[in-house]
Design a protein around this motif. Structure first.
Motif, PDB file in Angstrom:
ATOM      1  N   HIS A  46      -6.826  -2.169  54.757  1.00 49.20           N
ATOM      2  CA  HIS A  46      -7.632  -2.895  53.535  1.00 49.20           C
ATOM      3  C   HIS A  46      -8.687  -1.917  53.173  1.00 49.20           C
ATOM      4  CE1 HIS A  46      -4.841  -6.045  54.163  1.00 49.20           C
ATOM      5  NE2 HIS A  46      -5.347  -6.887  53.320  1.00 49.20           N
ATOM      6  N   CYS A  49     -12.158  -2.209  46.053  1.00 51.62           N
ATOM      7  CA  CYS A  49     -11.512  -1.831  44.739  1.00 51.62           C
ATOM      8  C   CYS A  49     -12.073  -0.564  44.512  1.00 51.62           C
ATOM      9  CB  CYS A  49     -11.603  -3.048  43.670  1.00 51.62           C
ATOM     10  SG  CYS A  49     -10.940  -2.579  42.361  1.00 51.62           S
ATOM     11  N   LEU A  67      -3.723  -4.510  39.627  1.00 52.24           N
ATOM     12  CA  LEU A  67      -3.950  -5.477  40.934  1.00 52.24           C
ATOM     13  C   LEU A  67      -3.600  -6.786  40.812  1.00 52.24           C
ATOM     14  CD1 LEU A  67      -7.300  -4.003  42.161  1.00 52.24           C
ATOM     15  CD2 LEU A  67      -4.835  -3.170  42.909  1.00 52.24           C
ATOM     16  N   GLU A  68      -3.858  -7.358  39.538  1.00 48.56           N
ATOM     17  CA  GLU A  68      -3.708  -8.939  39.355  1.00 48.56           C
ATOM     18  C   GLU A  68      -2.065  -8.931  39.292  1.00 48.56           C
ATOM     19  OE1 GLU A  68      -5.756  -9.872  35.589  1.00 48.56           O
ATOM     20  OE2 GLU A  68      -7.511  -9.954  36.855  1.00 48.56           O
ATOM     21  N   GLU A  71      -0.574  -8.651  42.757  1.00 54.26           N
ATOM     22  CA  GLU A  71      -0.730  -9.885  43.602  1.00 54.26           C
ATOM     23  C   GLU A  71      -0.093 -10.996  43.349  1.00 54.26           C
ATOM     24  OE1 GLU A  71      -4.820 -11.778  45.161  1.00 54.26           O
ATOM     25  OE2 GLU A  71      -4.855 -11.153  43.229  1.00 54.26           O
ATOM     26  N   LEU A  76       0.323  -7.131  47.057  1.00 58.92           N
ATOM     27  CA  LEU A  76      -0.803  -6.965  47.524  1.00 58.92           C
ATOM     28  C   LEU A  76      -1.757  -8.262  47.595  1.00 58.92           C
ATOM     29  CD1 LEU A  76      -3.457  -6.827  45.324  1.00 58.92           C
ATOM     30  CD2 LEU A  76      -2.127  -4.956  44.809  1.00 58.92           C
ATOM     31  N   GLU A  77      -2.761  -8.213  48.449  1.00 56.43           N
ATOM     32  CA  GLU A  77      -3.502  -9.265  48.933  1.00 56.43           C
ATOM     33  C   GLU A  77      -4.894  -8.885  48.728  1.00 56.43           C
ATOM     34  OE1 GLU A  77      -2.600 -10.765  52.658  1.00 56.43           O
ATOM     35  OE2 GLU A  77      -3.156  -9.090  53.596  1.00 56.43           O
ATOM     36  N   ARG A  78      -5.781  -9.816  48.433  1.00 55.00           N
ATOM     37  CA  ARG A  78      -7.133  -9.533  48.228  1.00 55.00           C
ATOM     38  C   ARG A  78      -7.929 -10.404  49.253  1.00 55.00           C
ATOM     39  NH1 ARG A  78      -8.790  -8.497  42.213  1.00 55.00           N
ATOM     40  NH2 ARG A  78      -6.470  -8.445  41.181  1.00 55.00           N
ATOM     41  N   GLN A  88     -14.154  -7.375  47.474  1.00 56.85           N
ATOM     42  CA  GLN A  88     -13.173  -7.730  48.025  1.00 56.85           C
ATOM     43  C   GLN A  88     -12.389  -6.335  48.730  1.00 56.85           C
ATOM     44  OE1 GLN A  88     -10.982  -9.359  44.551  1.00 56.85           O
ATOM     45  NE2 GLN A  88     -11.852 -11.385  44.947  1.00 56.85           N
ATOM     46  N   ILE A  90      -8.805  -5.115  49.498  1.00 54.53           N
ATOM     47  CA  ILE A  90      -7.249  -4.827  49.134  1.00 54.53           C
ATOM     48  C   ILE A  90      -6.443  -4.256  50.039  1.00 54.53           C
ATOM     49  CG2 ILE A  90      -5.949  -4.412  47.083  1.00 54.53           C
ATOM     50  CD1 ILE A  90      -8.754  -4.293  45.512  1.00 54.53           C
ATOM     51  N   THR A  93       0.464  -6.655  51.408  1.00 55.36           N
ATOM     52  CA  THR A  93       1.179  -7.887  52.054  1.00 55.36           C
ATOM     53  C   THR A  93       2.207  -7.335  52.995  1.00 55.36           C
ATOM     54  OG1 THR A  93       2.708  -8.383  50.298  1.00 55.36           O
ATOM     55  CG2 THR A  93       0.602  -9.484  50.268  1.00 55.36           C
TER      56      THR A  93
END
Length: 137
Positions: A46, A49, A67-68, A71, A76-78, A88, A90, A93
């Motif tokens: 990870h 940003c 990114l939103e 997600e 992907l995950e934060r 965060q 990033i 997943t």
């Protein structure tokens, strides 16, 4: 103004690359920006940003929205950054990593068809010229 022909060839080369590359990525259900992010995060720990923005060709304003959306798709995950709670981390997943393992080799093979037409010496020369061009700016 003897640089104008160089500028034109640079722009035309980029447009040609986009015309060759974009349809292959689109067939995989991704945009260039999404592919860039997935390719950068694939097989990597990870990252923040800021780090992701530095490693991709994506502007900060565009990065947030992409990114939103990735997600929301579960790609992907934060996570909170343990070293700095203001940022965060990033990463992909499990589904995102599987997508990377599918699309990255496919697209690299697609690009190899074009770049394979150049010799090693030609690629080295082009890379050196592009680095020199970038350095003047």
């Amino acid at each position: 103004m003897n640089f104008l022909p160089v500028l034109r060839e640079l722009a035309l080369a980029y447009q040609s690359f986009e015309r060759y590359s974009a349809p292959d990525i689109k067939v995989m259900g991704l945009t260039h920006t999404q592919f860039d992010i997935i390719a950068t995060l694939g097989n990597q720990p990870h990252m923040t940003c800021k780090q992701l923005g530095e490693k991709t060709l994506v502007t900060k304003g565009t990065l947030t929205g992409v990114l939103e959306r990735l997600e929301m798709k579960g790609i992907l995950e934060r996570k909170l950054n343990p070293e700095d709670a203001r940022s965060q981390m990033i990463g992909l997943t499990k589904d995102g990593q599987q997508l990377f393992e599918k699309v990255f080799p496919h697209h690299v093979a697609h690009l190899e068809k074009a770049f394979g037409k150049l010799s090693v010496d030609e690629m080295t020369e082009i890379q050196g010229s592009l680095k020199k061009l970038r350095a003047i700016f």
